[in-house]
Design an enzyme around this catalytic site. Structure first.
Site, short mmCIF file in Angstrom:
data_model
loop_
_atom_site.label_atom_id
_atom_site.label_comp_id
_atom_site.label_asym_id
_atom_site.label_seq_id
_atom_site.Cartn_x
_atom_site.Cartn_y
_atom_site.Cartn_z
CG ASP A 1 -2.34 1.10 0.99
OD1 ASP A 1 -3.11 0.77 0.35
OD2 ASP A 1 -1.97 2.10 1.72
CG HIS B 1 -12.33 0.32 -10.82
ND1 HIS B 1 -13.59 0.16 -10.25
CD2 HIS B 1 -11.48 0.40 -9.68
CE1 HIS B 1 -13.62 0.10 -9.24
NE2 HIS B 1 -12.79 0.71 -8.25
#
Length: 426
Positions: A279, A326
């Protein structure tokens, strides 16, 4: 004379409603209600597929029947620009928390607590009451409904409403301005969100400098990821993880995996697999390490990494992207994939878990509004969007001809798919 469409819909709605009602009665389940102690979710288990389908059909058919009963002109007039304003005020001024569960307050008392003018508060809350959020048991008195109680008791839901009515709503309002100012842009800092916030930064960069907004966004995403259909077991059951690596022994890198919820559950199910969760946010990595269950600590590691930079974990069997690409236009999604090429061994798999937009003639009528609206969220925020299957094939080719598209499967019980590509080399 043939039955009309409105009569057909009415009959079908009645038949499916009766089917749902019979199921509820036969299983001693509560009837749908917004009363204070009503269930927060419709009480049909996931495994009751026939009843769940009947309920879904009622929802879809009611929308179509409503539109037909309006007719084109009244239907267009029925869209209300301010339907979200009451939810925005409830979340921003913490009105749900100010009303005692099972108790009552007057509009005047609530105005004193919130600092809002009583007349303004009354107008806003009566709109909310018309939407089944709060109730007015007697004129001038406010009490909770099941919906407002949920806002008061579920902080992640309250954060989602605040994110939706502040950040998303403002981004949507400015999207037309962004399209006019930046026609055809794929830049994440040239969006409705960037114009709404008077910034050239993308949403993630903007939030990173504003801790309160960043925390709210994280809570909102945890709420969204807790919705039915997005549970970790969906991903676990949606791919043959037992065939990863050699003899079921292998390494999976979860790119942009936040707190590693998926990998923790995969590690419990597949003890021969090891996982590295990456992350960008170092605080997220530290929090994830503190929260990691002891029984998987030796097989689930966390790492701070910017996925636009070269992937540091070389030779893994799977690089997994869940709801990542996306967020980005094809230009930037291709850069993310290209940053992994130096790390890929022959046969390494790229797994992409995201919604796939059906081709226009294959979208179920009842799902079209949800699918199209969700797609626009990514455009408003990032100049990204959900993709059709052909778009994923083109994206992989754009990133590098060495990516071979191996196909895709829809995750059971979810709107997400798992798309597999294989690295075939330069």
């Amino acid at each position: 004379m043939d039955d009309s469409r409105i009569l057909e819909l009415g009959i079908r709605i009645g038949r499916n409603t009766a089917k749902v009602n019979e199921y509820l009665a036969a299983n001693n389940l509560p009837q749908p209600s917004f009363d204070l102690n009503a269930p927060s979710q419709f009480p049909i288990p996931d495994n009751e597929t026939e009843i769940a389908a009947a309920r879904k059909a009622v929802l879809h058919d009611c929308l179509e029947l409503r539109a037909l009963m309006f007719g084109p002109r009244e239907y267009l007039e029925s869209f209300q620009h301010n339907e979200l304003v009451s939810q925005q005020i409830i979340a921003r001024f913490k009105l749900a928390e100010a009303v005692p569960i099972g108790g009552e307050v007057t509009f005047a008392e609530l105005a004193d607590i919130s600092g809002l003018h009583e007349i303004h508060l009354r107008k806003l809350l009566r709109l909310a009451i018309a939407q089944h959020i709060f109730c007015e048991p007697r004129p001038g008195v406010v009490a909770h409904s099941a919906a407002s109680r949920l806002i008061a008791e579920n902080k992640m839901l309250a954060d989602w409403i605040r994110y939706s009515t502040d950040d998303l709503w403002h981004a949507a309002y400015h999207m037309g301005d962004a399209l006019a100012r930046y026609p055809g842009s794929e830049e994440p800092g040239e969006t409705g969100f960037s114009l709404a916030n008077k910034t050239s930064k993308d949403m993630f960069q903007f939030f990173a400098e504003k801790p309160e907004l960043s925390l709210r966004f994280a809570a909102a995403m945890r709420f969204i990821n807790g919705r039915p259909g997005l549970e970790p077991e969906r991903v676990i059951n949606g791919y043959h993880w037992d065939k990863v690596g050699k003899g079921g022994i292998g390494t999976v890198v979860d790119v942009g995996g936040s707190h590693g919820k998926i990998c923790i559950e995969l590690a419990r199910r597949f003890p021969s697999l090891s996982f590295i969760v990456q992350d960008l946010d170092e605080q997220v990595v530290r929090d994830a390490e503190r929260q990691r269950p002891e029984e998987v600590a030796d097989r689930v590691r966390f790492m701070a990494h910017d996925f636009f930079k070269e992937q540091p974990v070389k030779g893994a069997d799977v690089y997994f992207f869940r709801a990542v690409l996306h967020d980005w236009s094809d230009t930037y999604a291709a850069k993310i994939l290209q940053a992994h090429i130096p790390a890929l061994k022959l046969g390494a798999k790229i797994l992409i878990s995201e919604p796939v937009v059906p081709e226009p003639d294959k979208i179920p009528a009842g799902d079209a509004l949800r699918i199209r609206a969700n797609d626009l969220v990514m455009l408003e925020l990032f100049n990204g969007g959900d993709r059709e299957m052909a778009d994923f094939k083109r994206l992989l080719e754009k990133a590098h001809h060495g990516f071979q598209f191996n196909g895709a499967n829809q995750v059971p019980g979810s709107n997400h798919w798992i798309i597999e590509a294989e690295w075939m080399g330069e």
